[in-house]
Motif scaffolding. Structure first.
Motif, PDB file in Angstrom:
ATOM      1  N   GLN A 584       0.813  -1.214   0.000  1.00  0.00           N
ATOM      2  CA  GLN A 584       0.000   0.000   0.000  1.00  0.00           C
ATOM      3  C   GLN A 584       0.848   1.266   0.000  1.00  0.00           C
ATOM      4  OE1 GLN A 584      -2.421  -0.613   3.462  1.00  0.00           O
ATOM      5  NE2 GLN A 584      -3.880  -1.958   2.404  1.00  0.00           N
ATOM      6  N   LEU A 585       2.115   1.146   0.364  1.00  0.00           N
ATOM      7  CA  LEU A 585       3.010   2.302   0.369  1.00  0.00           C
ATOM      8  C   LEU A 585       3.693   2.523  -0.973  1.00  0.00           C
ATOM      9  CD1 LEU A 585       4.744   1.641   3.826  1.00  0.00           C
ATOM     10  CD2 LEU A 585       2.985   3.350   3.357  1.00  0.00           C
ATOM     11  N   CYS A 586       3.661   1.522  -1.843  1.00  0.00           N
ATOM     12  CA  CYS A 586       4.437   1.592  -3.093  1.00  0.00           C
ATOM     13  C   CYS A 586       4.027   2.776  -3.956  1.00  0.00           C
ATOM     14  CB  CYS A 586       4.285   0.284  -3.872  1.00  0.00           C
ATOM     15  SG  CYS A 586       5.158  -1.114  -3.130  1.00  0.00           S
ATOM     16  N   ASP A 588       2.691   5.514  -3.190  1.00  0.00           N
ATOM     17  CA  ASP A 588       2.980   6.828  -2.602  1.00  0.00           C
ATOM     18  C   ASP A 588       4.402   7.288  -2.878  1.00  0.00           C
ATOM     19  OD1 ASP A 588       0.425   6.799  -1.585  1.00  0.00           O
ATOM     20  OD2 ASP A 588       1.031   5.998   0.372  1.00  0.00           O
ATOM     21  N   PHE A 589       5.308   6.340  -3.161  1.00  0.00           N
ATOM     22  CA  PHE A 589       6.724   6.689  -3.342  1.00  0.00           C
ATOM     23  C   PHE A 589       7.266   6.243  -4.704  1.00  0.00           C
ATOM     24  CE2 PHE A 589       6.006   6.356   1.223  1.00  0.00           C
ATOM     25  CZ  PHE A 589       6.616   7.506   1.709  1.00  0.00           C
ATOM     26  N   ASN A 590       6.360   5.958  -5.674  1.00  0.00           N
ATOM     27  CA  ASN A 590       6.779   5.540  -7.025  1.00  0.00           C
ATOM     28  C   ASN A 590       7.652   4.294  -6.986  1.00  0.00           C
ATOM     29  OD1 ASN A 590       5.475   7.673  -8.377  1.00  0.00           O
ATOM     30  ND2 ASN A 590       7.185   9.053  -7.911  1.00  0.00           N
ATOM     31  N   VAL A 591       7.323   3.379  -6.121  1.00  0.00           N
ATOM     32  CA  VAL A 591       8.120   2.166  -5.938  1.00  0.00           C
ATOM     33  C   VAL A 591       7.459   1.007  -6.681  1.00  0.00           C
ATOM     34  CG1 VAL A 591       8.922   0.472  -4.240  1.00  0.00           C
ATOM     35  CG2 VAL A 591       9.076   2.914  -3.739  1.00  0.00           C
ATOM     36  N   TYR A 592       8.278   0.172  -7.313  1.00  0.00           N
ATOM     37  CA  TYR A 592       7.791  -1.048  -7.952  1.00  0.00           C
ATOM     38  C   TYR A 592       8.283  -2.253  -7.157  1.00  0.00           C
ATOM     39  CZ  TYR A 592       6.967  -4.787 -11.282  1.00  0.00           C
ATOM     40  OH  TYR A 592       6.538  -5.948 -11.871  1.00  0.00           O
ATOM     41  N   LYS A 593       7.332  -3.055  -6.708  1.00  0.00           N
ATOM     42  CA  LYS A 593       7.675  -4.275  -5.976  1.00  0.00           C
ATOM     43  C   LYS A 593       8.125  -5.337  -6.969  1.00  0.00           C
ATOM     44  CE  LYS A 593       5.424  -7.952  -3.329  1.00  0.00           C
ATOM     45  NZ  LYS A 593       4.122  -8.408  -2.790  1.00  0.00           N
ATOM     46  N   VAL A 594       9.346  -5.792  -6.821  1.00  0.00           N
ATOM     47  CA  VAL A 594       9.898  -6.791  -7.739  1.00  0.00           C
ATOM     48  C   VAL A 594       9.471  -8.189  -7.329  1.00  0.00           C
ATOM     49  CG1 VAL A 594      12.015  -7.769  -8.698  1.00  0.00           C
ATOM     50  CG2 VAL A 594      11.850  -5.308  -8.282  1.00  0.00           C
ATOM     51  N   ILE A 626      15.760   9.414  -3.480  1.00  0.00           N
ATOM     52  CA  ILE A 626      14.951  10.100  -2.459  1.00  0.00           C
ATOM     53  C   ILE A 626      13.639   9.349  -2.238  1.00  0.00           C
ATOM     54  CG2 ILE A 626      13.652  12.203  -1.988  1.00  0.00           C
ATOM     55  CD1 ILE A 626      15.876  13.760  -3.402  1.00  0.00           C
ATOM     56  N   ASP A 627      12.997   8.927  -3.340  1.00  0.00           N
ATOM     57  CA  ASP A 627      11.760   8.154  -3.206  1.00  0.00           C
ATOM     58  C   ASP A 627      12.003   6.854  -2.455  1.00  0.00           C
ATOM     59  OD1 ASP A 627      10.188  10.014  -4.474  1.00  0.00           O
ATOM     60  OD2 ASP A 627      10.402   9.109  -6.466  1.00  0.00           O
ATOM     61  N   MET A 628      13.108   6.179  -2.746  1.00  0.00           N
ATOM     62  CA  MET A 628      13.369   4.893  -2.108  1.00  0.00           C
ATOM     63  C   MET A 628      13.660   5.061  -0.621  1.00  0.00           C
ATOM     64  SD  MET A 628      13.327   1.721  -2.328  1.00  0.00           S
ATOM     65  CE  MET A 628      13.362   1.255  -4.055  1.00  0.00           C
ATOM     66  N   ILE A 629      14.399   6.085  -0.232  1.00  0.00           N
ATOM     67  CA  ILE A 629      14.678   6.305   1.188  1.00  0.00           C
ATOM     68  C   ILE A 629      13.374   6.616   1.931  1.00  0.00           C
ATOM     69  CG2 ILE A 629      15.837   7.821   2.836  1.00  0.00           C
ATOM     70  CD1 ILE A 629      17.662   5.806   1.477  1.00  0.00           C
ATOM     71  N   GLY A 630      12.515   7.427   1.317  1.00  0.00           N
ATOM     72  CA  GLY A 630      11.219   7.694   1.938  1.00  0.00           C
ATOM     73  C   GLY A 630      10.398   6.425   2.103  1.00  0.00           C
ATOM     74  N   PHE A 631      10.447   5.555   1.107  1.00  0.00           N
ATOM     75  CA  PHE A 631       9.721   4.282   1.185  1.00  0.00           C
ATOM     76  C   PHE A 631      10.313   3.391   2.274  1.00  0.00           C
ATOM     77  CE2 PHE A 631       9.317  -0.173  -0.339  1.00  0.00           C
ATOM     78  CZ  PHE A 631       7.942  -0.293  -0.239  1.00  0.00           C
ATOM     79  N   ALA A 632      11.642   3.349   2.374  1.00  0.00           N
ATOM     80  CA  ALA A 632      12.295   2.509   3.377  1.00  0.00           C
ATOM     81  C   ALA A 632      11.898   2.945   4.787  1.00  0.00           C
ATOM     82  CB  ALA A 632      13.803   2.563   3.184  1.00  0.00           C
ATOM     83  N   LYS A 633      11.876   4.241   5.025  1.00  0.00           N
ATOM     84  CA  LYS A 633      11.475   4.716   6.352  1.00  0.00           C
ATOM     85  C   LYS A 633      10.005   4.379   6.632  1.00  0.00           C
ATOM     86  CE  LYS A 633      12.945   8.985   5.687  1.00  0.00           C
ATOM     87  NZ  LYS A 633      13.289  10.410   5.981  1.00  0.00           N
ATOM     88  N   ALA A 634       9.153   4.517   5.614  1.00  0.00           N
ATOM     89  CA  ALA A 634       7.742   4.183   5.802  1.00  0.00           C
ATOM     90  C   ALA A 634       7.560   2.694   6.070  1.00  0.00           C
ATOM     91  CB  ALA A 634       6.942   4.609   4.576  1.00  0.00           C
ATOM     92  N   MET A 635       8.406   1.868   5.463  1.00  0.00           N
ATOM     93  CA  MET A 635       8.333   0.424   5.708  1.00  0.00           C
ATOM     94  C   MET A 635       8.644   0.103   7.167  1.00  0.00           C
ATOM     95  SD  MET A 635      10.135  -1.337   2.392  1.00  0.00           S
ATOM     96  CE  MET A 635       9.922  -2.991   3.035  1.00  0.00           C
ATOM     97  N   VAL A 636       9.699   0.698   7.672  1.00  0.00           N
ATOM     98  CA  VAL A 636      10.089   0.424   9.062  1.00  0.00           C
ATOM     99  C   VAL A 636       8.992   0.881  10.015  1.00  0.00           C
ATOM    100  CG1 VAL A 636      11.796   0.904  10.847  1.00  0.00           C
ATOM    101  CG2 VAL A 636      12.536   0.553   8.486  1.00  0.00           C
TER     102      VAL A 636
END
Length: 735
Positions: A584-586, A588-594, A626-636
């Motif tokens: 659900q966070l992907c 928001d941060f332009n992340v693609y789940k591999v 920047i998008d990935m770091i934001g996603f990583a923090k949201a994951m934690v």
């Protein structure tokens, strides 16, 4: 570079039931070491043992086969040649799909973690297994190793099967895979783009040419099959018949004109024959026959030496079978012109939508021709008014028989219309014939008073004889029309049902294609779904190189020990809840789940989402990072909201991030998988492996692109390409 396979989940012998992970190994081993005096095994335990032995033997055979075949694959020239290592364990697991993005059919449980540890601790070129595997398949040349400490498992006794030439049975070069639908069918993701359902002979869709059964036909018709139950179907049938017979109607009109011309030719030839015959006075009976058959006027003309070439058009019509005067000829011509014109207008005009009006037009034209022809036959010959002859009787019969045949074969009229037309013909025959007989009787009395011979008796007998023939012929045509109409209606109903079922197939096919595409887009990036669906696609052609990609690996801390304590089903539910939170966070941060591998979550920015237009010389990598770091923090942060069952503690993550280049593509043909590969991918995985709980472990390239975060310097020891260890400076971000 990991390849995960299982026997007993989809293929092999499948035993679907809940089994305690803590007692599984003990139960199997205890059964294998049963001695005298021990209670006999239960049926369930025997079943479990048989399934375990069968599936483990299959997996060992498969492992040896892929080890052997891997050596035959050519590797590119490099200083280090890759070698395959295999780990196997037998035990219970949980299967299912976790998350809502990039669906993967996954296996979870302590057995999966154990087999993964066997791979990590095993040597290259060998099959590394647990004691459970050896107990189930003891006939292999196992090498017992010293007990080793396995992460999350403690000290374990393991075994090694070397796949060299001295140990592998090369006599069996093929893997005996048990029969299964998954083995018999090709991969459904690679299908041709042309899904048209055609016959084996070529073009066109399949429509059954056999008519429908009587039961189906009776369900859709009424009144002995004369009409369809629904008016719109009946109207469609009329339109279809009118369209089918549009050329037949024109051919019928043309044939009618030819018959009129043939009638004139017949009249001329018949007049020539009869005049030459009746001109003779050799026999007395000949005079009686000529007067009876031809009439007094015709006999006198023959005696006077009149020849056929001397006769006028009206006189030739007197000898023909269809008596049509010029007045009636003009009426007939007008009817034919109107019939042909209206037929063209109905079928050619876009204004007239209902083509059955052409059939209505044909009915009216043939009715008009019938009235005109019978009227001409009974009252059209002026010079026969004062004579008594039976010629008009066969003339009326020929008129009705001719037009009845044309109506039956070339009008396209339905059965009810033909029946009405035949009743009208019979009515006209009797309605015009009876007055003509009455008129002839009056003439007969006058001629009798003058002692002139006539054929009135023959006229009456012929009238009833031809009336009987008209009735019989009409009944025959109506029966044939009923049979033909029934077959036509059955075939029309069959084509209608086929079209209906075909439409249903098309709709279901469209729904299935849409569902399949949506499912594919949940497995593969939408950018390559179209390419994957092309026929005979080669997966190697789908690979692509990317630059400036930010890669994330996230792993649960203490997951192996957690799996040993918790039932696999509850582990599965926990992982699904956790990964749904990440999915659900992907967006928001332009992340693609591999992918997810066990408890490991892999994601990227810059491959499918984010800035994907970066080349090797560009430096616009900061946006993706920047998008990935934001996603990583949201994951934690999100993981702390998900509680582990049984232990009741929040999930703890270890996250590694690196930015660099990679290769993406679809690997394999069985369960195709979109993956990323490259040195930078391995470095991102290393960042996660060497990281700390609740921290984001990043490389120097990440910190250089996102320097504003509160990074803490950190060092790790890694193995270099030459086998030596070296110290690398990395950075930690506490979350």
């Amino acid at each position: 570079d990991q390849y995960v396979a299982a026997v007993g989940v989809v293929t092999g012998k499948i035993l679907d039931r809940k089994i305690s992970a803590n007692t599984y190994s003990d139960r199997i081993l205890s059964r294998l070491s049963t001695k005298k005096g021990i209670s006999p095994r239960s049926a369930d335990e025997d079943t479990l043992l048989d399934v375990s032995v069968f599936n483990t033997a299959r997996m060992i055979s498969y492992a040896k086969a892929i080890m052997r075949n891997a050596k035959e694959v050519d590797c590119p020239d490099a200083s280090v040649q890759p070698a395959l290592r295999i780990g196997i364990h037998t035990g219970p697991c949980m299967s299912g799909i976790v998350g809502t993005k990039t669906f993967r059919f996954c296996l979870f449980g302590d057995a999966m973690n154990t087999s993964a540890r066997m791979v990590q601790t095993g040597p290259a070129g060998c099959i590394h297994t647990t004691q459970d595997v050896v107990g189930l398949v003891p006939d292999e040349p196992w090498e017992k190793l010293k007990k080793m400490e396995v992460k999350g498992k403690g000290w374990m006794q393991t075994y090694l099967l070397r796949c060299g030439s001295g140990h592998v049975d090369s006599s069996n070069q093929s893997l005996d895979v048990p029969s299964s639908p998954l083995v018999q069918y090709d991969n459904p993701l690679f299908f041709p783009s042309d899904h048209s359902m055609t016959t084996t002979s070529g073009s066109g869709r399949y429509i059954d040419v056999d008519p429908v059964s009587e039961l189906v036909y009776s369900e859709h018709t009424r009144w002995f099959g004369f009409f369809f139950k629904r008016w719109h179907i009946e109207r469609a049938y009329w339109n279809a018949q009118a369209t089918k017979d549009k050329f037949a109607v024109l051919f019928g009109y043309a044939l009618f004109v030819l018959l009129l011309l043939a009638n004139l030719l017949f009249g001329y030839l018949y007049a020539r024959l009869q005049l030459s015959t009746c001109a003779q006075n050799e026999e007395a009976w000949l005079e009686d026959w000529c007067v009876e058959r031809l009439g007094k006027g015709s006999y006198d003309a023959a005696q006077a030496g009149v020849k056929a070439s001397d006769l006028s058009y009206i006189e030739i019509l007197g000898w023909s079978r269809l008596y049509i005067t010029p007045t009636y000829i003009w009426v007939i011509a007008a009817l034919l012109v109107v019939g042909v014109g209206s037929h063209f207008v109905v079928h050619r005009s876009e204004i007239v939508k209902e083509k059955f009006w052409a059939t209505v037009s044909a009915f009216l034209i043939y009715t008009g021709l019938l009235i005109t022809m019978i009227s001409a036959s009974g009252y059209g010959i002026e010079y026969l008014k004062d004579d008594v002859s039976n010629y008009w009787v066969p003339s009326m019969f020929v008129t009705i028989a001719t037009l009845s045949s044309l109506v039956f074969f070339f009008s396209g009229l339905p059965l009810i219309s033909q029946a009405f037309w035949f009743l009208l013909a019979l009515g006209l025959y009797w309605g015009l014939g009876i007055p003509r007989i009455a008129s002839d009787e009056q003439v007969y009395k006058e001629l009798q008073e003058q002692n002139i011979k006539t054929g009135i008796g023959s006229v009456i007998s012929d009238f009833y004889m031809y009336a009987t023939l008209v009735i019989v012929y009409s009944i025959v045509l109506l029966c044939a029309s009923f049979l033909r109409g029934t077959q036509d209606r059955k075939r029309f109903l069959q084509s209608l049902l086929s079209a209906f079922y075909w439409q249903q197939i098309i709709e279901e096919k469209s729904k299935n294609e849409q569902t399949q595409r949506e499912f594919l887009e949940n497995i593969l990036p939408s950018s390559i779904v179209e390419e994957v669906q092309q026929p005979h696609v080669q997966t190697r052609s789908l690979s692509q190189r990317h630059f400036g990609v930010s890669i994330l690996y996230a792993d649960l801390v203490g997951f192996t020990g957690f799996c040993r304590r918790v039932d696999p089903e509850r582990v599965f539910i926990f992982l699904n809840d956790l990964f749904v939170t990440f999915d659900q966070l992907c967006d928001d941060f332009n992340v693609y789940k591999v992918e997810t591998v066990g408890d490991c979550y892999v994601a990227t920015v810059g491959v499918v989402t984010g800035n994907c237009e970066i080349d090797a010389e560009s430096h616009g990598r900061a946006e993706n990072t920047i998008d990935m770091i934001g996603f990583a923090k949201a994951m934690v942060w999100g993981s702390r909201e998900v509680t582990k069952p049984v232990v009741n503690t929040p999930a703890t993550l270890r996250v590694g991030v690196h930015t660099g280049s990679c290769i993406s593509g679809v690997i394999g043909t069985k369960v195709p998988k979109f993956s990323i590969m490259g040195d930078d991918v391995a470095l991102a995985a290393l960042m996660e492996k060497k990281g700390k709980p609740d921290h984001i472990h990043a490389s120097e390239s990440v910190v250089a692109l996102v320097p504003d975060e509160a990074w803490e310097k950190h060092t790790i020891v890694v193995d270099s390409a030459d086998g030596r260890e070296r110290v690398v400076e990395t950075f930690l971000l506490s979350v």
